[in-house]
Design an enzyme around this catalytic site. Structure first.
Site, PDB file in Angstrom:
ATOM      1  N   ARG A 224     -65.701  26.948  38.530  1.00  0.00           N
ATOM      2  CA  ARG A 224     -67.074  26.521  38.277  1.00  0.00           C
ATOM      3  C   ARG A 224     -68.023  27.529  38.917  1.00  0.00           C
ATOM      4  O   ARG A 224     -67.730  28.059  40.000  1.00  0.00           O
ATOM      5  CB  ARG A 224     -67.338  25.137  38.888  1.00  0.00           C
ATOM      6  CG  ARG A 224     -66.661  23.992  38.162  1.00  0.00           C
ATOM      7  CD  ARG A 224     -67.345  23.662  36.834  1.00  0.00           C
ATOM      8  NE  ARG A 224     -66.737  22.516  36.190  1.00  0.00           N
ATOM      9  CZ  ARG A 224     -65.850  22.604  35.184  1.00  0.00           C
ATOM     10  NH1 ARG A 224     -65.474  23.791  34.726  1.00  0.00           N
ATOM     11  NH2 ARG A 224     -65.362  21.501  34.638  1.00  0.00           N
ATOM     12  N   HIS A 272     -67.653  31.554  29.599  1.00  0.00           N
ATOM     13  CA  HIS A 272     -66.981  30.267  29.856  1.00  0.00           C
ATOM     14  C   HIS A 272     -65.953  29.960  28.770  1.00  0.00           C
ATOM     15  O   HIS A 272     -66.024  28.904  28.105  1.00  0.00           O
ATOM     16  CB  HIS A 272     -68.001  29.130  29.999  1.00  0.00           C
ATOM     17  CG  HIS A 272     -67.453  27.967  30.780  1.00  0.00           C
ATOM     18  ND1 HIS A 272     -68.227  27.192  31.615  1.00  0.00           N
ATOM     19  CD2 HIS A 272     -66.193  27.447  30.870  1.00  0.00           C
ATOM     20  CE1 HIS A 272     -67.472  26.246  32.169  1.00  0.00           C
ATOM     21  NE2 HIS A 272     -66.241  26.391  31.728  1.00  0.00           N
TER      22      HIS A 272
END
Lengths: 309, 309
Positions: A224, A272
């Site tokens: 993250r 991502h």
């Protein structure tokens, strides 16, 4: 059985079709604002608080990903006592292993340097790093971290791991807890972050911790964006303490135009994509877990709300 | 025992020191023009014809690499009947596996595309290819080809192989001989060349063969530049038949300034680094093989001059 579905950024139609095929007896519906009709299960990705707040009778919430930080952020809006279940792997383990293996081999064999040479028309030999000191330290030894270690093992890199609670994995020098972090960092030439995002792990990749790595180390973050203090990384790249970073996640996504990372050649940016949720694998897993829950059995992947993953 | 050493581009001193340590009874010397004094063994990389021509009493020639094309080119200058021995692996197998795994994962996960996006400040999602149709075809199933197949296998890519004579490898769909080449090509989305360079394999990567691959295929050449007809590749990249090529070897090395490959963004150039000869491993192997030959035993890696490898 009534199943409520809501997934940000996903087209719901193929998900509903696949869930229906896997659970023929279920009544499926996409949640819309104001829908507080009864439901037995919720299948969600980044659900709004209103979807789950005060929802009585819910038997389980299935998170369409391995990281549950977005759902736990809802806090009191999550009905107390309702099991939250994350995806265990669902095709994400092999994707993470592909991504990290590519990034590690790229640095180890200096393909980043050859790429720069090609662009300036240079033909210049460069040796690989010394493999005995090119140690790979994996932060997070759950399903994903273990899969990454297994993928790197045949190439002969020294492997280390760090986790909150002690683990014992063959071929991996395992460290644990805050007491074990410094020794792990001092011995890791490449740090790979696959930690869950919790209060304890937010900002764990910072000037203090990254300065404990050997000089000229590499960072790979596929967890993250909030794990990394971004300004600290920029400074450590400029000093040479960190030689390169491959980042799939960022504090703000999409990474905003004008962010200094776009202009830093020692940072490799991917949007991502390290591990995308695969619909087929996920639906099979959710259907199997609902079957177990309906039969009164335990299911793997149950989230501990206090622990945060 | 007298050992004659000559290796282009290598500093002889550490080689002699390591060989001496491994073979304490040997008398070692670097060959120089005019030296026709007796020798039992020669340890060579790209030796000049004068070094070996008419050399009587030689019991073996050790080639400091897996590819023996440079030494076999000497033809009649090689003393008849003297065994020529190539390195079996000597650390090259794992290096080839690292290189090819990096190149395959890069194309499969579209990291080449993300790199181009990063340079223009774009954040844009792209799915991996469909793995079931991202089949990897390995041309050459010797020690190196088998090591590459083993490295790719855990990632779940469909694997194919092609060799001159039939082979049977678990998990690899094996094809053989000229009769088997078309079926191999038609089913390979990525072709990896690790063939020895012989009369039969020179130019094997050409417009005709590469046109038999599925449209939008990829080429990885880590064998020899002479395997590829370079102008054919440029044309096939322009038509889209080949989507990308990663080349470690070229007809002329260093790749000359002004060569069209430097300007072709779909070609990734590395400066012949896929597998470097590792001194420690090579010396251990040569010393062990000399020991076996002195004791009258067979040694692995014996070159068949007619076959060409």
């Amino acid at each position: 059985m009534r199943i409520l579905f809501h997934a940000v950024d996903a087209n719901p139609a193929p998900w509903l079709a696949d869930l229906q095929a896997a659970l023929p007896q279920a009544q499926l519906r996409v949640w819309e604002a104001g829908d507080d009709a009864p439901a037995d299960y919720a299948v969600v990705w980044k659900p709004p608080a209103e979807m789950l707040r005060d929802r009585v009778g819910l038997k389980g919430v299935f998170n369409l990903g391995a990281g549950v930080d977005a759902i736990l952020q809802l806090g009191d809006a999550l009905p107390a006592g309702v099991p939250i279940v994350r995806l265990d792997d669902a095709g994400m383990g092999v994707q993470m292993a592909e991504y990290v293996t590519w990034a590690v081999l790229r640095y180890f064999r200096r393909f980043d340097q050859f790429d720069a040479q090609q662009k300036s028309g240079q033909w210049r030999f460069a040796k690989p790093h010394d493999k005995r000191s090119f140690s790979i330290g994996i932060l997070g030894l759950g399903v994903l971290g273990q899969r990454i270690a297994a993928a790197l093992s045949p190439f002969g890199f020294p492997l280390l791991g760090w986790s909150r609670t002690p683990k014992d994995l063959p071929g991996v020098a395992c460290h644990a807890g805050s007491a074990g972090l410094d020794a792990f960092l001092a011995a890791s030439r490449v740090v790979v972050c696959v930690l869950p995002l919790t209060g304890e792990t937010t900002g764990i990749l910072n000037r203090d911790t990254l300065s404990k790595l050997p000089h000229g180390s590499y960072l790979i973050n596929v967890a993250r964006g909030m794990h990394l203090v971004e300004a600290d990384l920029t400074a450590l790249l400029q000093s040479g303490q960190i030689a390169g970073a491959t980042l799939d996640v960022f504090r703000q996504e999409p990474l905003p135009a004008g962010h200094p990372f776009w202009q830093e050649p020692r940072i490799t940016i991917t949007p991502h994509i390290a591990a995308v949720t695969l619909r087929g694998d996920s639906v099979r897993q959710i259907a199997a877990k609902i079957g177990r829950m309906e039969a009164g059995h335990d299911v793997p992947g149950l989230v501990d709300r206090t622990r945060g993953y």
